[in-house]
Scaffold this motif. Structure first.
Motif, PDB file in Angstrom:
ATOM      1  N   ARG A 113       0.841  -1.183   0.000  1.00 19.95           N
ATOM      2  CA  ARG A 113       0.000   0.000   0.000  1.00 19.95           C
ATOM      3  C   ARG A 113       0.887   1.246   0.000  1.00 19.95           C
ATOM      4  O   ARG A 113       1.955   1.269   0.598  1.00 19.95           O
ATOM      5  N   LYS A 114       0.412   2.265  -0.686  1.00 15.74           N
ATOM      6  CA  LYS A 114       1.182   3.500  -0.753  1.00 15.74           C
ATOM      7  C   LYS A 114       1.482   4.043   0.636  1.00 15.74           C
ATOM      8  O   LYS A 114       2.563   4.579   0.904  1.00 15.74           O
ATOM      9  N   SER A 115       0.544   3.886   1.545  1.00 10.31           N
ATOM     10  CA  SER A 115       0.735   4.398   2.907  1.00 10.31           C
ATOM     11  C   SER A 115       1.790   3.625   3.675  1.00 10.31           C
ATOM     12  O   SER A 115       2.309   4.110   4.679  1.00 10.31           O
ATOM     13  N   ASP A 116       2.132   2.407   3.217  1.00 15.82           N
ATOM     14  CA  ASP A 116       3.085   1.570   3.942  1.00 15.82           C
ATOM     15  C   ASP A 116       4.497   1.627   3.359  1.00 15.82           C
ATOM     16  O   ASP A 116       5.379   0.901   3.813  1.00 15.82           O
ATOM     17  N   LEU A 117       4.715   2.477   2.372  1.00 12.69           N
ATOM     18  CA  LEU A 117       6.033   2.570   1.762  1.00 12.69           C
ATOM     19  C   LEU A 117       7.051   3.116   2.761  1.00 12.69           C
ATOM     20  O   LEU A 117       6.796   4.092   3.462  1.00 12.69           O
ATOM     21  N   THR A 118       8.206   2.490   2.800  1.00 19.88           N
ATOM     22  CA  THR A 118       9.303   3.005   3.612  1.00 19.88           C
ATOM     23  C   THR A 118      10.424   3.561   2.745  1.00 19.88           C
ATOM     24  O   THR A 118      11.296   4.271   3.249  1.00 19.88           O
ATOM     25  N   GLY A 119      10.425   3.232   1.468  1.00 22.02           N
ATOM     26  CA  GLY A 119      11.447   3.720   0.551  1.00 22.02           C
ATOM     27  C   GLY A 119      10.951   4.884  -0.273  1.00 22.02           C
ATOM     28  O   GLY A 119       9.808   5.338  -0.142  1.00 22.02           O
ATOM     29  N   SER A 120      11.829   5.391  -1.141  1.00 17.57           N
ATOM     30  CA  SER A 120      11.494   6.514  -2.024  1.00 17.57           C
ATOM     31  C   SER A 120      11.072   5.963  -3.377  1.00 17.57           C
ATOM     32  O   SER A 120      11.900   5.460  -4.140  1.00 17.57           O
ATOM     33  N   VAL A 121       9.769   6.066  -3.649  1.00 15.87           N
ATOM     34  CA  VAL A 121       9.196   5.520  -4.881  1.00 15.87           C
ATOM     35  C   VAL A 121       8.295   6.577  -5.498  1.00 15.87           C
ATOM     36  O   VAL A 121       7.454   7.164  -4.820  1.00 15.87           O
ATOM     37  N   ALA A 122       8.471   6.827  -6.800  1.00 15.13           N
ATOM     38  CA  ALA A 122       7.602   7.751  -7.534  1.00 15.13           C
ATOM     39  C   ALA A 122       6.709   6.937  -8.456  1.00 15.13           C
ATOM     40  O   ALA A 122       7.164   5.982  -9.099  1.00 15.13           O
ATOM     41  N   SER A 123       5.423   7.291  -8.511  1.00 14.63           N
ATOM     42  CA  SER A 123       4.454   6.562  -9.333  1.00 14.63           C
ATOM     43  C   SER A 123       3.952   7.443 -10.469  1.00 14.63           C
ATOM     44  O   SER A 123       3.702   8.637 -10.282  1.00 14.63           O
ATOM     45  N   ILE A 124       3.815   6.831 -11.638  1.00 13.36           N
ATOM     46  CA  ILE A 124       3.262   7.514 -12.807  1.00 13.36           C
ATOM     47  C   ILE A 124       2.149   6.635 -13.353  1.00 13.36           C
ATOM     48  O   ILE A 124       2.375   5.477 -13.711  1.00 13.36           O
ATOM     49  N   SER A 125       0.941   7.168 -13.391  1.00 18.85           N
ATOM     50  CA  SER A 125      -0.218   6.379 -13.799  1.00 18.85           C
ATOM     51  C   SER A 125      -0.402   6.412 -15.310  1.00 18.85           C
ATOM     52  O   SER A 125       0.224   7.205 -16.022  1.00 18.85           O
ATOM     53  N   ILE A 129       0.660   9.075 -18.369  1.00 19.37           N
ATOM     54  CA  ILE A 129       1.350   8.630 -19.581  1.00 19.37           C
ATOM     55  C   ILE A 129       0.597   9.072 -20.830  1.00 19.37           C
ATOM     56  O   ILE A 129       1.185   9.554 -21.809  1.00 19.37           O
ATOM     57  N   LYS A 130      -0.734   8.951 -20.803  1.00 13.64           N
ATOM     58  CA  LYS A 130      -1.540   9.280 -21.969  1.00 13.64           C
ATOM     59  C   LYS A 130      -1.745  10.782 -22.140  1.00 13.64           C
ATOM     60  O   LYS A 130      -2.219  11.230 -23.179  1.00 13.64           O
ATOM     61  N   ALA A 131      -1.383  11.567 -21.103  1.00 14.73           N
ATOM     62  CA  ALA A 131      -1.564  13.012 -21.199  1.00 14.73           C
ATOM     63  C   ALA A 131      -0.698  13.621 -22.297  1.00 14.73           C
ATOM     64  O   ALA A 131      -1.049  14.642 -22.881  1.00 14.73           O
ATOM     65  N   THR A 132       0.449  12.990 -22.581  1.00 16.55           N
ATOM     66  CA  THR A 132       1.343  13.455 -23.638  1.00 16.55           C
ATOM     67  C   THR A 132       1.596  12.308 -24.597  1.00 16.55           C
ATOM     68  O   THR A 132       2.360  11.396 -24.268  1.00 16.55           O
ATOM     69  N   PRO A 133       0.960  12.295 -25.770  1.00 14.56           N
ATOM     70  CA  PRO A 133       1.213  11.213 -26.731  1.00 14.56           C
ATOM     71  C   PRO A 133       2.689  11.174 -27.122  1.00 14.56           C
ATOM     72  O   PRO A 133       3.252  12.179 -27.566  1.00 14.56           O
ATOM     73  N   VAL A 134       3.327  10.038 -26.920  1.00 18.58           N
ATOM     74  CA  VAL A 134       4.759   9.901 -27.168  1.00 18.58           C
ATOM     75  C   VAL A 134       5.033   8.593 -27.894  1.00 18.58           C
ATOM     76  O   VAL A 134       4.246   7.651 -27.834  1.00 18.58           O
ATOM     77  N   ALA A 135       6.187   8.558 -28.586  1.00 18.29           N
ATOM     78  CA  ALA A 135       6.588   7.341 -29.282  1.00 18.29           C
ATOM     79  C   ALA A 135       7.229   6.346 -28.338  1.00 18.29           C
ATOM     80  O   ALA A 135       7.060   5.146 -28.469  1.00 18.29           O
ATOM     81  N   SER A 136       7.981   6.848 -27.367  1.00 16.04           N
ATOM     82  CA  SER A 136       8.722   6.004 -26.443  1.00 16.04           C
ATOM     83  C   SER A 136       8.162   6.146 -25.045  1.00 16.04           C
ATOM     84  O   SER A 136       7.800   7.247 -24.612  1.00 16.04           O
ATOM     85  N   ASN A 195       4.929  -0.522 -25.923  1.00 11.87           N
ATOM     86  CA  ASN A 195       4.057   0.534 -26.429  1.00 11.87           C
ATOM     87  C   ASN A 195       3.473   1.311 -25.247  1.00 11.87           C
ATOM     88  O   ASN A 195       2.904   0.717 -24.331  1.00 11.87           O
ATOM     89  N   PRO A 196       3.594   2.653 -25.228  1.00 13.20           N
ATOM     90  CA  PRO A 196       3.080   3.434 -24.093  1.00 13.20           C
ATOM     91  C   PRO A 196       1.596   3.219 -23.814  1.00 13.20           C
ATOM     92  O   PRO A 196       1.158   3.315 -22.667  1.00 13.20           O
ATOM     93  N   ASN A 197       0.804   2.922 -24.855  1.00  9.83           N
ATOM     94  CA  ASN A 197      -0.634   2.711 -24.665  1.00  9.83           C
ATOM     95  C   ASN A 197      -0.945   1.465 -23.856  1.00  9.83           C
ATOM     96  O   ASN A 197      -2.047   1.314 -23.324  1.00  9.83           O
ATOM     97  N   ASP A 198       0.025   0.551 -23.756  1.00 12.62           N
ATOM     98  CA  ASP A 198      -0.205  -0.706 -23.046  1.00 12.62           C
ATOM     99  C   ASP A 198       0.056  -0.608 -21.545  1.00 12.62           C
ATOM    100  O   ASP A 198      -0.200  -1.565 -20.814  1.00 12.62           O
ATOM    101  N   VAL A 199       0.562   0.526 -21.096  1.00 13.26           N
ATOM    102  CA  VAL A 199       1.053   0.612 -19.719  1.00 13.26           C
ATOM    103  C   VAL A 199      -0.038   1.065 -18.763  1.00 13.26           C
ATOM    104  O   VAL A 199      -0.737   2.049 -19.004  1.00 13.26           O
ATOM    105  N   GLU A 200      -0.185   0.325 -17.673  1.00 13.71           N
ATOM    106  CA  GLU A 200      -1.129   0.675 -16.612  1.00 13.71           C
ATOM    107  C   GLU A 200      -0.498   1.643 -15.615  1.00 13.71           C
ATOM    108  O   GLU A 200      -1.120   2.608 -15.185  1.00 13.71           O
ATOM    109  N   SER A 201       0.757   1.375 -15.242  1.00 18.55           N
ATOM    110  CA  SER A 201       1.427   2.244 -14.280  1.00 18.55           C
ATOM    111  C   SER A 201       2.928   2.025 -14.362  1.00 18.55           C
ATOM    112  O   SER A 201       3.406   1.004 -14.861  1.00 18.55           O
ATOM    113  N   MET A 202       3.664   3.021 -13.858  1.00 17.38           N
ATOM    114  CA  MET A 202       5.112   2.912 -13.726  1.00 17.38           C
ATOM    115  C   MET A 202       5.504   3.354 -12.321  1.00 17.38           C
ATOM    116  O   MET A 202       5.007   4.370 -11.828  1.00 17.38           O
ATOM    117  N   GLU A 203       6.360   2.591 -11.698  1.00 19.92           N
ATOM    118  CA  GLU A 203       6.936   2.960 -10.411  1.00 19.92           C
ATOM    119  C   GLU A 203       8.438   3.119 -10.584  1.00 19.92           C
ATOM    120  O   GLU A 203       9.093   2.270 -11.204  1.00 19.92           O
TER     121      GLU A 203
END
Length: 1017
Positions: A113-125, A129-136, A195-203
């Motif tokens: 759970r996000k609330s249980d993180l003890t390390g430094s992790v950035a999440s991108i949903s 990702i879809k806010a800026t259409p990109v090739a990579s 393909n960026p369209n296939d991605v659910e999330s990135m941590e």
């Protein structure tokens, strides 16, 4: 009578119990605060395993006891419980959870759970990702996460990216992060990736606590990518597409034909002076006034090679399933034309993700992506494609020369006496360089639930790549004349397989002690081979590379092969005490085939702790503080990216003449180093997470310090050793920085406005270079440089500094020359500072002129929505870095051998005694790195603006669609920078850490305008 009443009471009570226990069919709809239906919401009967999910229209049906309780849960919303109370219709509204503290964040070999993180992790949903259409996919990270710097190493279609997470650790080893795609670890994913369209999330795992579970490959950070999977009870068809155009963002101001001819005359006159016209003196190639007038504007080579190019994307996705089976199948086609003629990139991909609950004990999962791409690439840089590339040629080919000669053929040569380079349009159109790439990435896993809380998982995966390059350089371009046509064909094959086995145990004791144990064993092996055939001297260019046998000369063919293996043992313990005190211990024991005997294995431990202060009783009175957590971590990670067999001695082939016959033999070319071992990075991190006013404002800040020791570097050896260098472990490097990110919900009614801002500061410093006490030359500048490399490695300075002379104006007269340390200079030539004061200007007066690494980077996003409209504005930038503009050597040389920048129109003359631009001189001056070529690379860019409209649910219901969105988008619309080149986001030497921030005829960036549509069935 009393007995009868008592008996009646018993029967009535029993009947009530039966009625209460009897299940009823509950129907309903789940919506958000704006009244929009929410698909995919989990609806579970409390205390049981009975569950379902809402449909695309937000509806659900579930059998439940009349006295039961339903739990409604969805990522991004606050979980809600609702008693049935004998109702058959239950409609629910879920409120958005602005911080998503219950959201699961994927970390190495699991999720928390996000609330249980003890390390430094950035999440991108996926939304980000879809806010800026990109090739990579890596382009989608740019400016979205604190501590992560993303820059384009090439703006060509399908071009690569540079990513630095909390600075670069290594001098010569790899500095790119590790990518983990659906559990499969990959290094340097710059090829035809996901393909960026296939991605659910990135941590993005940034600190050692998060990354140490990947041990030997976690030193540069880890990017975990999770692709989209099917959801139970939600069968959907989704179509997404956009189409746009790309235009050159900025055109450089160059001389036209008559201006260049005038400069040629000035340069010759300044050198030859009174000798012009004397008997026996060669007549210089000057222009008459009539010739200059007739030349006019001449050829604009930038207009000839640059074009407006299309970009388009099409994606069709099928997903859904039942409680036991879920699927997601997607097909994608992406095409990007290049703004440079005859450059483009095309990619097609298919993704299949399957999940099957075989029984209460077994679960099967599969992830498979197949990608095929084709790119037509053009040589653009200053030393590419033989004597300069296309963009380089457009800058320096003379405007006095037409595109075609009198016979209608390409003009072959630059002006008489000019720089010998290829006609840029001919080089763009006639040179062929086609790269074909096929990629298969997949894994299959089986989970076995041994008992409650204890799960065994085994995974087998494979990564296969098949590449082919077809190259032909014809005689119709200058660089192909000498070979009379040259063809090359390269085939390569890469096969990698992975087996991972993990055992996870979760246990809760007395409701306040929560444990999560993980142990595992992994093994990864890869092998690679390639073969290259080359031939030249063809009778005709018509067959190009398709008939190598037609060549009269076959060049030496080459082949290569290597393999590597990695064996690992890993473990992790998570302990949660009453949701207040959180602890994580992890370790990984890695063995790599790349290091010397006895040095192959190393242990990488880490530990972290967090105190969730907001859950303490004494914090309840501080109602403004909705969340507060302090974090601390320390750990070790490693780097093995040095190539294969570097600890071993190596042989090279060589030819020797025996009796007029060349005999091939072998000779040593690398000295063995059996002591070669891992680079190791120790990282300390302190962080704070704060939520205010029911999490309408959330802030995250981190301070970190990374120290990397045993740096992998090719140390120079004495010539008497017979070898020039040896790869050794020497020196230390430190990165220290501060990260800050804030998210705010500014307005949350009918009109919504959210803001995301992040900024990162990083300082890089070389702490030690081992036994080496002098500066070490570095940086791949150019063979032209009289003073060698463009940079140095120096203790106390960052990696990637620029080193040279400091300009000090222009000599105005002979007296200034006589009083200087440049006795051979002439009035009108550049003056340089005598830094050491010895009365002579030479290489000892060089100083550090700038550094390629920025002082800080930032990203700023504002999202607005009102009814069906939404607007996103994204600004991104870097500050404090320098760019080595190699183009200025020739663009302002004023020798007349190539075209020049329009800045030389303000050159020094006796009548125009300026202090910035020297006089014209056909004799030229030595090439050397000076402060004049080191420019400020800072920029602020309006990276993306997107305006969309979502059609109303009422209209969609009538046409039987779940969602329709149309949008328009613009990218790179405004860039504020002082850099004089095409674009400040440039890196001529790709991912080479020693040569970042160099521009030499690099592929320019473009503005992009596009329209798109998303349709859901």
């Amino acid at each position: 009578m009393k007995k009868k009443i008592s008996l009646l009471t018993v029967f009535l009570f029993a009947g009530l119990l039966v009625a209460t226990a009897q299940d009823i069919q509950v129907n309903g709809i789940v919506k958000d605060a704006q009244g929009e239906p929410l698909p995919g919401v989990s609806v579970k009967l409390q205390g049981t395993t009975k569950a379902t999910s809402t449909t695309a229209k937000g509806t659900f049906t579930l059998s439940a006891p009349a006295a039961g309780t339903l739990i409604f849960r969805s990522i991004g919303f606050i979980t809600k419980e609702q008693a049935v109370n004998n109702r058959q219709q239950i409609n629910i509204t879920l409120e958005a959870d602005n911080t998503n503290l219950d959201e699961l964040v994927v970390v190495g070999y699991g999720s928390v759970r996000k609330s249980d993180l003890t390390g430094s992790v950035a999440s991108i949903s996926s939304k980000d990702i879809k806010a800026t259409p990109v090739a990579s996919l890596t382009q989608a990270i740019q400016g979205r996460a604190a501590g992560v710097r993303v820059s384009q190493s090439s703006n060509a279609p399908g071009g690569g990216m540079n990513i630095r997470i909390r600075g670069g650790n290594s001098i010569q080893g790899g500095n790119e992060p590790l990518y983990v795609i659906d559990g499969y670890p990959l290094y340097n994913e710059n090829g035809p990736g996901i393909n960026p369209n296939d991605v659910e999330s990135m941590e993005i795992l940034k600190d050692a606590s998060a990354a140490a579970i990947y041990g030997s490959r976690g030193a540069n950070g880890v990017i975990i990518i999770t692709t989209k999977r099917g959801k139970a009870g939600l069968n959907r068809i989704q179509f997404e597409s956009y189409y746009g155009i790309q235009k050159l963002r900025k055109k450089l101001d160059l001389l036209d034909a008559s201006q260049l001819a005038t400069l040629v005359n000035d340069g010759i006159a300044n050198v030859n002076g009174d000798n012009i016209g004397k008997p026996g003196y060669p007549k210089p190639l000057t222009y008459t006034d009539a010739q200059i007038a007739a030349l006019g504007k001449g050829t604009d080579w930038q207009d000839e090679i640059f074009q407006t190019a299309p970009i388009q994307n099409y994606q069709l996705t099928f997903s859904g399933g039942t409680d036991k089976s879920q699927y997601a199948v997607a097909g994608n086609y992406f095409s990007q034309g290049g703004i440079v003629t005859n450059s483009d990139f095309n990619r097609g991909s298919v993704r299949v993700n399957l999940d099957q609950q075989l029984s209460s004990k077994f679960k099967f999962s599969n992830s498979l992506t197949v990608t095929n791409s084709k790119s037509n690439s053009v040589a653009t840089d200053g030393d590419g494609g033989g004597n300069g590339g296309v963009v380089y040629g457009a800058l320096f080919f003379s405007p006095t020369v037409p595109v075609y000669d009198a016979q209608g053929d390409y003009s072959m040569n630059n002006r008489p006496g000019g720089l010998l380079i290829s006609n840029p349009l001919a080089l763009a159109k006639e040179r062929t360089n086609i790269e074909l790439k096929t990629r298969l990435l997949g894994n299959t896993s089986l989970e076995y639930k041994i008992t409650e809380g204890l799960t065994l998982k085994t995974m087998f995966g494979a990564n296969m790549a098949f590449n082919k390059t077809n190259f032909y350089l014809p005689r119709t371009v200058y660089s192909g004349l000498a070979t009379n046509g040259r063809a090359e064909i390269t085939n390569s094959r890469y096969f990698e397989w992975l087996n991972e086995n993990t055992l996870t145990y979760k246990k809760v004791i007395s409701k306040i002690h929560s444990f999560n144990f993980l142990v595992g064993y992994t093994f990864q092996n890869a092998n690679y081979e390639d073969v290259k055939a080359s031939a030249q001297n063809f009778a005709s260019d018509i067959q190009k590379y398709n008939n190598m046998g037609a060549a009269q000369q076959t060049n030496p063919n080459t082949s290569n092969a290597y393999d590597w293996s990695l064996r690992s043992y890993l473990g992790r313990i998570n302990y949660d005490l009453d949701s207040k005190y959180l602890f994580t211990l992890s370790g990984r024991y890695d063995g790599s085939s790349r290091f010397g005997d006895g040095k192959k294995y190393s242990f990488f431990p880490s530990g972290s702790a967090a105190w969730r202060l907001s859950n303490e009783p004494f914090m309840r009175k501080l109602t403004a503080v909705s969340d507060l957590k302090f974090r601390a971590s320390y750990g070790l990670t490693g780097n093995q990216e040095i190539g294969q067999y570097q600890s071993l001695g190596a042989l090279q082939t060589d030819g020797y003449n025996f009796g007029n016959v060349i005999v091939i033999g072998y000779a040593p070319n690398r000295i063995a180093n059996p002591n070669l071992k891992w680079e190791t990075t120790a990282q300390l991190n302190f962080g704070v997470d704060l939520g205010l006013f029911k999490n309408r404002i959330t802030l995250t800040t981190d301070w970190y310090q990374k120290k990397t020791k045993d740096l992998l570097y090719n140390v120079s050896l004495p010539i008497t050793s017979g070898f020039s260098t040896s790869l050794q472990n020497i020196g230390k490097v430190k990165n220290e920085g501060l990260e800050f990110a804030v998210n705010t919900v500014n307005l949350n009614g009918a009109f919504q406005w959210n803001t995301n801002f992040n900024i990162s500061f990083n300082k890089n410093k070389i702490l030690d270079l081992g036994a080496v006490t002098d500066d070490i030359p570095s940086g791949g500048a150019s063979g032209h440089l009289q003073l060698g490399s463009s940079g140095i490695l120096r203790v106390g300075q960052p990696i990637g500094v620029f080193y040279g002379l400091v300009t000090d104006g222009i000599f105005q007269n002979a007296a200034e020359v006589a009083a200087s340390g440049q006795k051979n200079a002439k009035p009108g030539e550049r003056r340089y500072k005598d830094v050491n004061g010895d009365g002579v200007v030479n290489s000892t007066d060089r100083v550090i002129l700038g550094h390629a690494q920025p002082d800080y980077t930032f990203g700023f996003t504002n999202n607005f929505s009102y009814k069906g409209f939404d607007l996103s504005i994204f600004i991104q930038g870097v500050q404090g870095n320098s760019i080595f503009n190699l183009n200025r050597y020739e663009m302002e040389s004023m020798t007349g051998v190539s075209n020049q920048s329009a800045t030389v129109l303000d050159r020094w003359t006796p009548a125009n005694p300026g202090n910035d631009m020297p006089r014209a001189s056909s004799a030229g001056s030595p090439y050397q790195v000076t402060s004049h070529q080191i420019e400020d690379g800072s920029y602020i860019r309006l990276k993306n603006v997107q305006l969309g409209y979502n059609f109303s649910p009422g209209l969609l219901k009538r046409i039987r669609l779940s969602n329709v969105k149309v949008y328009i988008s613009g990218q790179n619309l405004i860039t504020k920078t002082k850099y004089s080149g095409y674009d400040p986001e440039v890196s001529r030497f790709g991912q080479d850490n020693l040569s970042q921030g160099t521009d030499y005829g690099s592929y320019p960036s473009s503005k992009i305008f596009l329209v798109g549509i998303n349709i859901g069935l």
